[in-house]
Design a protein around this motif. Structure first.
Motif, PDB file in Angstrom:
ATOM      1  N   THR A  91      -4.915 -11.356  44.359  1.00  0.00           N
ATOM      2  CA  THR A  91      -4.950 -12.754  44.167  1.00  0.00           C
ATOM      3  C   THR A  91      -6.464 -13.223  43.677  1.00  0.00           C
ATOM      4  OG1 THR A  91      -5.666 -13.490  46.253  1.00  0.00           O
ATOM      5  CG2 THR A  91      -3.426 -12.978  46.103  1.00  0.00           C
ATOM      6  N   LEU A 141       0.943 -12.929  39.996  1.00  0.00           N
ATOM      7  CA  LEU A 141      -0.512 -12.900  40.695  1.00  0.00           C
ATOM      8  C   LEU A 141      -1.246 -14.124  40.853  1.00  0.00           C
ATOM      9  CD1 LEU A 141      -1.629  -9.230  39.960  1.00  0.00           C
ATOM     10  CD2 LEU A 141      -0.578  -9.929  41.910  1.00  0.00           C
ATOM     11  N   ARG A 142      -1.108 -14.904  39.659  1.00  0.00           N
ATOM     12  CA  ARG A 142      -1.738 -16.156  39.526  1.00  0.00           C
ATOM     13  C   ARG A 142      -1.064 -17.406  40.068  1.00  0.00           C
ATOM     14  NH1 ARG A 142      -6.040 -15.854  35.132  1.00  0.00           N
ATOM     15  NH2 ARG A 142      -5.534 -18.195  34.911  1.00  0.00           N
ATOM     16  N   ILE A 144       0.433 -17.221  43.356  1.00  0.00           N
ATOM     17  CA  ILE A 144       0.408 -17.044  44.477  1.00  0.00           C
ATOM     18  C   ILE A 144      -1.148 -17.660  45.065  1.00  0.00           C
ATOM     19  CG2 ILE A 144       2.244 -15.701  45.248  1.00  0.00           C
ATOM     20  CD1 ILE A 144       0.176 -13.485  45.245  1.00  0.00           C
ATOM     21  N   GLN A 146      -4.845 -18.220  46.297  1.00  0.00           N
ATOM     22  CA  GLN A 146      -5.882 -17.231  46.239  1.00  0.00           C
ATOM     23  C   GLN A 146      -6.199 -17.073  47.885  1.00  0.00           C
ATOM     24  OE1 GLN A 146      -9.066 -17.666  43.534  1.00  0.00           O
ATOM     25  NE2 GLN A 146     -10.435 -16.115  44.733  1.00  0.00           N
TER      26      GLN A 146
END
Ligand code: HEC
Ligand code: HEC
Length: 278
Positions: A91, A141-142, A144, A146
């Protein structure tokens, strides 16, 4: 007598000090060689722009499961220890890469700064990943939030560095395969699906030729025990044709392959059952 005793003692001390000193020199050399390897640059590996527009985060979530990223980077993708190598927080990582460098990393193991990840990150199996699938993974991935790092920074001790010398540890960029990935991955209804899908999702354990080894069976043979129905049930539940749980494959089925669509499962069955049995 006393003088001779002292001389003996001195020799004893020196004979201990020499090997200890040599071991120190050897350790420093192993450390330095390891550092050189870890620092080796692969800048010549091209960064090829993806030929697709923005990816679909939902499809990316599914691919992250199918391809097993979570198996090594942790179920929440915040990082995990993978046999002594820190598989880092995806993340955070995805935010530190632009999309095209992220694609190069996945396919060749070369990081944004030109160094390589070690073999534990299986980029040679991702060499063929199509542009659209990488875009989906990156978008997911971007998308969700961090997460906090669940593992510390990667660190290589003397033992791992020694493994560079014996060849049991190597850089992913040194084993990456030259592939010309497609812009768009074949759909389940298209003829290229089986070959593509097995190369990115099964080859990691069953081998590039799907002939098995290292505890995995040849898939052309293994599929013979299945009907389309028992195969579909196997991928959803992990229960084999014999009604049992396998040591590893049942977990792979439940954790990774249970998210396949019915169309993908039947196309996979058709492809595998059409492979020539040796
Ligand atoms: C078999 C285990 C395994 C699988 C499967 C795996 N990884 Fe990794 N990955 C690792 C390890 C271990 C590292 C750290 C390697 C190192 O630092 O040299 C890593 C490193 C990375 C990095 C960090 C690169 C950097 O700049 O340091 C990214 C990004 C990454 N993996 C993405 C992915 C994605 C996306 C997937 C799924 C498509 C995936 N990985 C699948 C084990 C794995
Ligand atoms: C992470 C490793 C791994 C991946 C990825 C993997 N397999 Fe397996 N597979 C195994 C292992 C290991 C076995 C042997 C049984 C066991 O020990 O679990 C196996 C066994 C099988 C079997 C025989 C099951 C039985 O009847 O006993 C089939 C069929 C199979 N795999 C299909 C696949 C397909 C299709 C894919 C890709 C979509 C795949 N596997 C991906 C590790 C893997």
């Amino acid at each position: 007598m006393a003088g001779r005793g002292r001389a003996l003692l001195r020799w004893a001390a020196i004979s201990v000090a020499i090997p200890v000193g040599l071991a120190g020199v050897a350790a420093a050399a192993v450390y330095a060689i390891g550092e050189m390897r870890l620092d080796k640059r692969f800048e010549a590996v091209p960064v090829t722009p993806l030929r697709v527009s923005k990816g679909n985060a939902q499809e990316g979530a599914r691919l992250v499961r199918v391809l097993g990223c979570a198996g090594c980077h942790g179920t929440s993708l915040a990082g995990e220890d993978f046999y002594g190598t820190a598989a880092p927080n995806l993340t955070r990582m995805a935010r530190s890469y632009d999309r095209d460098h992220f694609a190069r990393l996945l396919r060749t193991g070369v990081r944004a700064d030109g160094t390589s990840v070690v073999w534990a990150m299986p980029s040679d199996f991702f060499a063929k990943l199509a542009d659209d699938q990488i875009a989906h993974i990156y978008a997911y991935l971007r998308s969700i939030p961090q997460a906090k790092d669940a593992v510390g920074p990667r660190r290589f001790g003397l033992a791992e560095r020694f493994a560079f010398l014996t060849g049991s540890l190597f850089l992913s960029a040194e084993v990456s395969r030259p592939e010309q990935p497609a812009a768009i991955a074949p759909k389940a209804s298209e003829s290229g699906f089986g070959a593509y899908f097995t190369s990115v999702a099964c080859a990691e354990c069953h081998g590039f030729d799907l002939a098995g080894g290292d505890g995995t069976p040849p898939l052309a043979l293994a599929i013979q025990a299945y009907t389309p129905e028992t195969f579909a049930a196997f991928l959803k539940t992990g229960k084999t044709a014999g009604g049992m749980d396998n040591l590893m494959m049942s977990g792979v089925a439940r954790g990774r392959l249970s998210v396949l669509t019915n169309g993908e499962v039947s196309a996979l069955y058709t492809y595998l059952s059409g492979l020539p049995v040796e």
